[in-house]
Write a protein that holds these residues in place. Structure first.
Motif, PDB file in Angstrom:
ATOM      1  N   GLY A 141      13.723  -9.845  26.925  1.00  0.00           N
ATOM      2  CA  GLY A 141      13.655  -8.788  28.062  1.00  0.00           C
ATOM      3  C   GLY A 141      12.188  -8.551  27.762  1.00  0.00           C
ATOM      4  N   ALA A 142      11.798  -8.880  26.920  1.00  0.00           N
ATOM      5  CA  ALA A 142      10.676  -8.765  26.576  1.00  0.00           C
ATOM      6  C   ALA A 142       9.384 -10.576  27.313  1.00  0.00           C
ATOM      7  CB  ALA A 142       9.698  -8.934  25.226  1.00  0.00           C
ATOM      8  N   GLY A 143       9.455 -10.582  28.357  1.00  0.00           N
ATOM      9  CA  GLY A 143       8.751 -11.896  29.106  1.00  0.00           C
ATOM     10  C   GLY A 143       9.448 -12.908  29.010  1.00  0.00           C
ATOM     11  N   GLY A 144      10.757 -13.189  27.687  1.00  0.00           N
ATOM     12  CA  GLY A 144      10.830 -14.452  27.408  1.00  0.00           C
ATOM     13  C   GLY A 144      11.515 -15.582  28.271  1.00  0.00           C
ATOM     14  N   THR A 145      12.308 -14.984  29.284  1.00  0.00           N
ATOM     15  CA  THR A 145      13.145 -15.876  30.716  1.00  0.00           C
ATOM     16  C   THR A 145      11.964 -16.205  31.547  1.00  0.00           C
ATOM     17  OG1 THR A 145      13.621 -14.242  31.662  1.00  0.00           O
ATOM     18  CG2 THR A 145      15.401 -14.536  29.720  1.00  0.00           C
ATOM     19  N   GLN A 146      10.379 -15.326  30.996  1.00  0.00           N
ATOM     20  CA  GLN A 146       9.562 -16.042  31.975  1.00  0.00           C
ATOM     21  C   GLN A 146       8.298 -16.920  31.771  1.00  0.00           C
ATOM     22  OE1 GLN A 146      11.110 -15.236  35.649  1.00  0.00           O
ATOM     23  NE2 GLN A 146      12.734 -14.270  34.332  1.00  0.00           N
ATOM     24  N   ARG A 147       7.705 -16.363  30.686  1.00  0.00           N
ATOM     25  CA  ARG A 147       6.912 -16.794  30.200  1.00  0.00           C
ATOM     26  C   ARG A 147       7.105 -18.401  29.521  1.00  0.00           C
ATOM     27  NH1 ARG A 147       5.698 -11.639  29.055  1.00  0.00           N
ATOM     28  NH2 ARG A 147       3.567 -10.662  30.465  1.00  0.00           N
ATOM     29  N   LEU A 148       8.730 -18.325  29.014  1.00  0.00           N
ATOM     30  CA  LEU A 148       8.347 -19.847  27.597  1.00  0.00           C
ATOM     31  C   LEU A 148       9.174 -20.665  29.161  1.00  0.00           C
ATOM     32  CD1 LEU A 148       8.749 -20.957  25.120  1.00  0.00           C
ATOM     33  CD2 LEU A 148      11.755 -20.429  25.820  1.00  0.00           C
ATOM     34  N   PRO A 149       9.588 -20.381  30.490  1.00  0.00           N
ATOM     35  CA  PRO A 149       9.726 -22.049  31.080  1.00  0.00           C
ATOM     36  C   PRO A 149       8.408 -22.402  31.971  1.00  0.00           C
ATOM     37  CG  PRO A 149      11.252 -20.574  31.564  1.00  0.00           C
ATOM     38  CD  PRO A 149      10.524 -19.054  30.108  1.00  0.00           C
ATOM     39  N   ARG A 150       7.547 -20.943  32.288  1.00  0.00           N
ATOM     40  CA  ARG A 150       6.291 -21.690  32.575  1.00  0.00           C
ATOM     41  C   ARG A 150       5.307 -22.638  31.644  1.00  0.00           C
ATOM     42  NH1 ARG A 150       7.887 -17.279  35.065  1.00  0.00           N
ATOM     43  NH2 ARG A 150       7.273 -16.925  37.452  1.00  0.00           N
ATOM     44  N   LEU A 151       5.689 -22.332  30.543  1.00  0.00           N
ATOM     45  CA  LEU A 151       4.998 -22.867  29.292  1.00  0.00           C
ATOM     46  C   LEU A 151       5.451 -24.282  28.830  1.00  0.00           C
ATOM     47  CD1 LEU A 151       2.419 -22.159  27.300  1.00  0.00           C
ATOM     48  CD2 LEU A 151       4.034 -21.664  25.725  1.00  0.00           C
ATOM     49  N   ILE A 152       6.647 -24.056  28.491  1.00  0.00           N
ATOM     50  CA  ILE A 152       7.062 -25.160  27.936  1.00  0.00           C
ATOM     51  C   ILE A 152       8.538 -26.825  29.498  1.00  0.00           C
ATOM     52  CG2 ILE A 152       7.021 -24.571  25.351  1.00  0.00           C
ATOM     53  CD1 ILE A 152       9.907 -23.788  25.777  1.00  0.00           C
ATOM     54  N   GLY A 153       8.638 -25.905  30.204  1.00  0.00           N
ATOM     55  CA  GLY A 153       9.536 -26.034  31.357  1.00  0.00           C
ATOM     56  C   GLY A 153      10.070 -25.592  31.364  1.00  0.00           C
ATOM     57  N   ALA A 154      11.628 -25.630  31.878  1.00  0.00           N
ATOM     58  CA  ALA A 154      13.242 -24.860  32.187  1.00  0.00           C
ATOM     59  C   ALA A 154      13.411 -25.212  31.555  1.00  0.00           C
ATOM     60  CB  ALA A 154      13.495 -24.310  33.743  1.00  0.00           C
ATOM     61  N   GLY A 155      14.493 -27.072  31.538  1.00  0.00           N
ATOM     62  CA  GLY A 155      14.990 -27.121  30.467  1.00  0.00           C
ATOM     63  C   GLY A 155      15.449 -26.649  29.228  1.00  0.00           C
ATOM     64  N   LYS A 156      13.851 -27.295  28.558  1.00  0.00           N
ATOM     65  CA  LYS A 156      14.067 -26.801  27.015  1.00  0.00           C
ATOM     66  C   LYS A 156      14.362 -25.297  26.752  1.00  0.00           C
ATOM     67  CE  LYS A 156      13.530 -27.922  23.222  1.00  0.00           C
ATOM     68  NZ  LYS A 156      14.555 -28.831  22.148  1.00  0.00           N
ATOM     69  N   ALA A 157      12.913 -24.412  27.487  1.00  0.00           N
ATOM     70  CA  ALA A 157      13.342 -22.646  27.641  1.00  0.00           C
ATOM     71  C   ALA A 157      15.005 -22.264  28.250  1.00  0.00           C
ATOM     72  CB  ALA A 157      12.321 -22.259  28.999  1.00  0.00           C
ATOM     73  N   LYS A 158      15.329 -23.350  28.663  1.00  0.00           N
ATOM     74  CA  LYS A 158      16.919 -23.165  28.554  1.00  0.00           C
ATOM     75  C   LYS A 158      17.839 -23.213  27.131  1.00  0.00           C
ATOM     76  CE  LYS A 158      16.691 -22.974  34.008  1.00  0.00           C
ATOM     77  NZ  LYS A 158      17.638 -23.628  35.006  1.00  0.00           N
ATOM     78  N   GLU A 159      17.660 -24.197  27.067  1.00  0.00           N
ATOM     79  CA  GLU A 159      17.992 -25.096  25.612  1.00  0.00           C
ATOM     80  C   GLU A 159      17.912 -23.401  24.818  1.00  0.00           C
ATOM     81  OE1 GLU A 159      17.933 -28.214  22.504  1.00  0.00           O
ATOM     82  OE2 GLU A 159      16.983 -28.868  24.126  1.00  0.00           O
TER      83      GLU A 159
END
Length: 259
Positions: A141-159
């Motif tokens: 809840g501190a940006g992980g669902t938004q910043r991480l996909p932008r950095l490493i891509g949605a697939g790996k971030a979702k994993e």
């Protein structure tokens, strides 16, 4: 600058912010977020500071949010409460100076999210990253669902978000979560060397280059290109641009003044 939960040191134009709650593995709470925001704002306004390093020391970066502070919260509390992490992270992310995260040991939950607001991440070979919030019945809840996909891509971030599993430094490097992995004993020397390299560049050009990247990621390509051109044009009104190009033609190092 004196704080209770962080230490701020400035040396040779490089500021280092060190999380300082070793008794709880640098767990992040509202006090930490408040002090991080205050420190970042002060360093942003300090023209003697040319680059910033944020770290948790040589044992742990931050093992997550302080769950004892969150456990009794209700949905209304969270929805209407003081979103201290959001404010602090926004100030850090938009600082007009390069920010380097030097990460040793655990960077979990909010600690991992804190690394995401840095411009560059250097990890010690003992570092581990993860967003284990899903195992607590919540989400980052501190940006992980938004910043991480932008950095490493949605697939790996979702994993990573869906599993809550940790990854080690070598995998973090392979997926693009960190820029570099170094032996633990070399972490701070490497971070300072990079900070000094950034600090030797023109301060205004650094500020506008950072803004062009960050703002451009929020725009479509055409708008981003237009914003980049605006930033590029503005730099031709600076003394640093004149000095940089003159130094190049005269085959000597440039002496930037941040003007």
């Amino acid at each position: 600058m004196t704080f209770q939960t962080i230490i701020v040191e400035i040396e040779e134009g490089i500021a280092t912010i060190t999380l300082n709650r070793p008794e709880v593995l640098n767990a992040l709470n509202d006090q930490v977020f408040k002090e991080l925001g205050e420190a970042a704002a002060a360093l942003s306004a300090d023209n003697s500071v040319r680059a910033v390093i944020i770290t948790g020391g040589n044992k742990v970066f931050a093992a997550g949010a302080d769950i004892s502070q969150m456990a009794s919260s209700t949905a209304v509390d969270v929805a209407t409460g003081d979103n201290a992490s959001y404010r602090a992270f926004q100030i850090l992310e938009t600082m007009p100076k390069p920010v380097i995260a030097a990460i040793a040991g655990y960077a979990l939950g909010g600690g991992c999210e804190l690394t995401l607001v840095a411009d560059v991440r250097i990890a010690a070979d003992n570092a581990q990253f993860g967003l284990p919030e899903i195992k607590l019945g919540i989400l980052p809840g501190a940006g992980g669902t938004q910043r991480l996909p932008r950095l490493i891509g949605a697939g790996k971030a979702k994993e990573l978000i869906f599993s809550g599993d940790f990854i080690k430094a070598d995998e973090a490097l392979s997926v693009g979560l960190v820029n570099k992995v170094v032996p633990a004993e070399e972490l701070f020397a490497e971070a300072r060397m990079m900070a000094k390299r950034f600090a030797s560049r023109g301060a205004i050009a650094l500020q506008l280059a950072k803004s062009a990247v960050n703002e451009g990621l929020r725009m479509d390509l055409e708008a981003g290109l237009q914003y980049e051109h605006k930033c590029f044009s503005l730099l031709f009104a600076t003394e640093d641009q004149k000095e940089g190009m003159r130094a190049f033609l005269e085959k000597r190092p440039a002496k930037f003044q941040g003007k």
